[in-house]
Scaffold this motif. Sequence first.
Motif, PDB file in Angstrom:
ATOM      1  N   ALA A   1       0.402   9.160  -3.623  1.00  0.00           N
ATOM      2  CA  ALA A   1       0.329   8.183  -2.527  1.00  0.00           C
ATOM      3  C   ALA A   1       1.201   6.951  -2.756  1.00  0.00           C
ATOM      4  O   ALA A   1       1.759   6.406  -1.803  1.00  0.00           O
ATOM      5  N   LEU A   2       1.329   6.496  -3.991  1.00  0.00           N
ATOM      6  CA  LEU A   2       2.142   5.309  -4.280  1.00  0.00           C
ATOM      7  C   LEU A   2       3.320   5.658  -5.193  1.00  0.00           C
ATOM      8  O   LEU A   2       3.826   4.814  -5.924  1.00  0.00           O
ATOM      9  N   LYS A   3       3.790   6.877  -5.089  1.00  0.00           N
ATOM     10  CA  LYS A   3       4.872   7.356  -5.969  1.00  0.00           C
ATOM     11  C   LYS A   3       6.214   6.690  -5.668  1.00  0.00           C
ATOM     12  O   LYS A   3       6.953   6.315  -6.567  1.00  0.00           O
ATOM     13  N   GLU A   4       6.537   6.543  -4.406  1.00  0.00           N
ATOM     14  CA  GLU A   4       7.842   6.004  -4.014  1.00  0.00           C
ATOM     15  C   GLU A   4       7.755   4.502  -3.755  1.00  0.00           C
ATOM     16  O   GLU A   4       6.699   3.983  -3.411  1.00  0.00           O
ATOM     17  N   ALA A   5       8.886   3.824  -3.894  1.00  0.00           N
ATOM     18  CA  ALA A   5       8.936   2.365  -3.731  1.00  0.00           C
ATOM     19  C   ALA A   5       8.529   1.919  -2.325  1.00  0.00           C
ATOM     20  O   ALA A   5       8.049   0.807  -2.146  1.00  0.00           O
ATOM     21  N   ASP A   6       8.716   2.779  -1.323  1.00  0.00           N
ATOM     22  CA  ASP A   6       8.373   2.398   0.058  1.00  0.00           C
ATOM     23  C   ASP A   6       7.025   2.961   0.508  1.00  0.00           C
ATOM     24  O   ASP A   6       6.721   3.008   1.689  1.00  0.00           O
ATOM     25  N   SER A   7       6.188   3.358  -0.439  1.00  0.00           N
ATOM     26  CA  SER A   7       4.885   3.956  -0.122  1.00  0.00           C
ATOM     27  C   SER A   7       3.913   2.917   0.421  1.00  0.00           C
ATOM     28  O   SER A   7       3.902   1.770  -0.019  1.00  0.00           O
ATOM     29  N   LEU A   8       3.079   3.367   1.363  1.00  0.00           N
ATOM     30  CA  LEU A   8       2.061   2.510   1.954  1.00  0.00           C
ATOM     31  C   LEU A   8       0.818   3.346   2.242  1.00  0.00           C
ATOM     32  O   LEU A   8       0.909   4.412   2.846  1.00  0.00           O
TER      33      LEU A   8
ATOM     34  N   ARG B   1       7.504 -10.022   4.610  1.00  0.00           N
ATOM     35  CA  ARG B   1       6.953 -10.670   3.410  1.00  0.00           C
ATOM     36  C   ARG B   1       7.976 -11.664   2.899  1.00  0.00           C
ATOM     37  O   ARG B   1       9.094 -11.301   2.582  1.00  0.00           O
ATOM     38  N   GLN B   2       7.582 -12.921   2.835  1.00  0.00           N
ATOM     39  CA  GLN B   2       8.446 -14.004   2.377  1.00  0.00           C
ATOM     40  C   GLN B   2       9.788 -14.002   3.112  1.00  0.00           C
ATOM     41  O   GLN B   2      10.849 -14.149   2.526  1.00  0.00           O
ATOM     42  N   GLY B   3       9.704 -13.790   4.429  1.00  0.00           N
ATOM     43  CA  GLY B   3      10.892 -13.852   5.270  1.00  0.00           C
ATOM     44  C   GLY B   3      11.781 -12.629   5.236  1.00  0.00           C
ATOM     45  O   GLY B   3      12.839 -12.602   5.870  1.00  0.00           O
ATOM     46  N   LYS B   4      11.384 -11.592   4.535  1.00  0.00           N
ATOM     47  CA  LYS B   4      12.198 -10.377   4.427  1.00  0.00           C
ATOM     48  C   LYS B   4      11.442  -9.193   5.017  1.00  0.00           C
ATOM     49  O   LYS B   4      10.236  -9.045   4.812  1.00  0.00           O
ATOM     50  N   LYS B   5      12.162  -8.340   5.759  1.00  0.00           N
ATOM     51  CA  LYS B   5      11.555  -7.152   6.360  1.00  0.00           C
ATOM     52  C   LYS B   5      11.587  -5.984   5.385  1.00  0.00           C
ATOM     53  O   LYS B   5      12.569  -5.778   4.674  1.00  0.00           O
ATOM     54  N   TYR B   6      10.482  -5.226   5.379  1.00  0.00           N
ATOM     55  CA  TYR B   6      10.361  -4.030   4.557  1.00  0.00           C
ATOM     56  C   TYR B   6       9.853  -2.895   5.443  1.00  0.00           C
ATOM     57  O   TYR B   6       8.848  -3.053   6.126  1.00  0.00           O
ATOM     58  N   ASP B   7      10.539  -1.777   5.419  1.00  0.00           N
ATOM     59  CA  ASP B   7      10.073  -0.572   6.107  1.00  0.00           C
ATOM     60  C   ASP B   7       9.288   0.252   5.096  1.00  0.00           C
ATOM     61  O   ASP B   7       9.844   0.723   4.098  1.00  0.00           O
ATOM     62  N   LEU B   8       8.003   0.429   5.367  1.00  0.00           N
ATOM     63  CA  LEU B   8       7.144   1.186   4.469  1.00  0.00           C
ATOM     64  C   LEU B   8       6.657   2.443   5.170  1.00  0.00           C
ATOM     65  O   LEU B   8       6.317   2.423   6.353  1.00  0.00           O
ATOM     66  N   ARG B   9       6.613   3.539   4.424  1.00  0.00           N
ATOM     67  CA  ARG B   9       6.217   4.841   4.965  1.00  0.00           C
ATOM     68  C   ARG B   9       4.766   5.124   4.583  1.00  0.00           C
ATOM     69  O   ARG B   9       4.397   5.035   3.414  1.00  0.00           O
ATOM     70  N   VAL B  10       3.953   5.457   5.569  1.00  0.00           N
ATOM     71  CA  VAL B  10       2.534   5.739   5.334  1.00  0.00           C
ATOM     72  C   VAL B  10       2.413   7.070   4.592  1.00  0.00           C
ATOM     73  O   VAL B  10       2.827   8.116   5.089  1.00  0.00           O
TER      74      VAL B  10
END
Length: 181
Positions: free
Chosen positions: A24-31, A56-65
């Motif tokens: 579930a949290l293996k990849e850096a973009d995991s959510l 987060r802190q003014g920066k966008k992050y695309d996270l994959r469920v």
Amino acid sequence: LLLADPTLFEILQVPFATGDRATALKEADSLVLSEETAQKYFGSSNALGRTLTILRQGKKYDLRVTGVLKKLPPNTHLDFSMVARISPSFFPDNPTALESWNNIPGYVYVKLRPGADVRPINASLHAWEKRTIPTSNTDRDETLRSMDKVEALAKATGAKVIRQHVPEDFAAMPKFPAAAE
């Protein structure tokens, strides 16, 4: 948003509705989302594989469920509405944030040997903290020296140091809930 080590769901065996706790949290973009949060953002708890953009802190992050958790009991302190893998990318202004003391607030769980008496450990923690952990640490060498002190204390007392960002440290630990008994 809770930032967590990739081994979180190996240690805390919370129930998954969908997804695989081992990855579930293996990849850096995991959510990982709670069913309630998945419903809120996607209109359904069936959110596996979908993308959520966070700021987060003014920066966008695309996270994959990569997982959706079942509802936790009301008597828990755990807030797992959104859990992402902790990564240096979340700290763009401080790339060494994960290498120093007192950088991330949160809970720390300690597993003691069977039969260990927690009272002397608790009684000595404040003095140990004062001797070992700097009040403000931004120096990598200072951090490494502090970590050496922790290792020496562990060796002297027969304890095992478990680092939250080192998956190998968790490999031999018993799994929850049996570990809590």
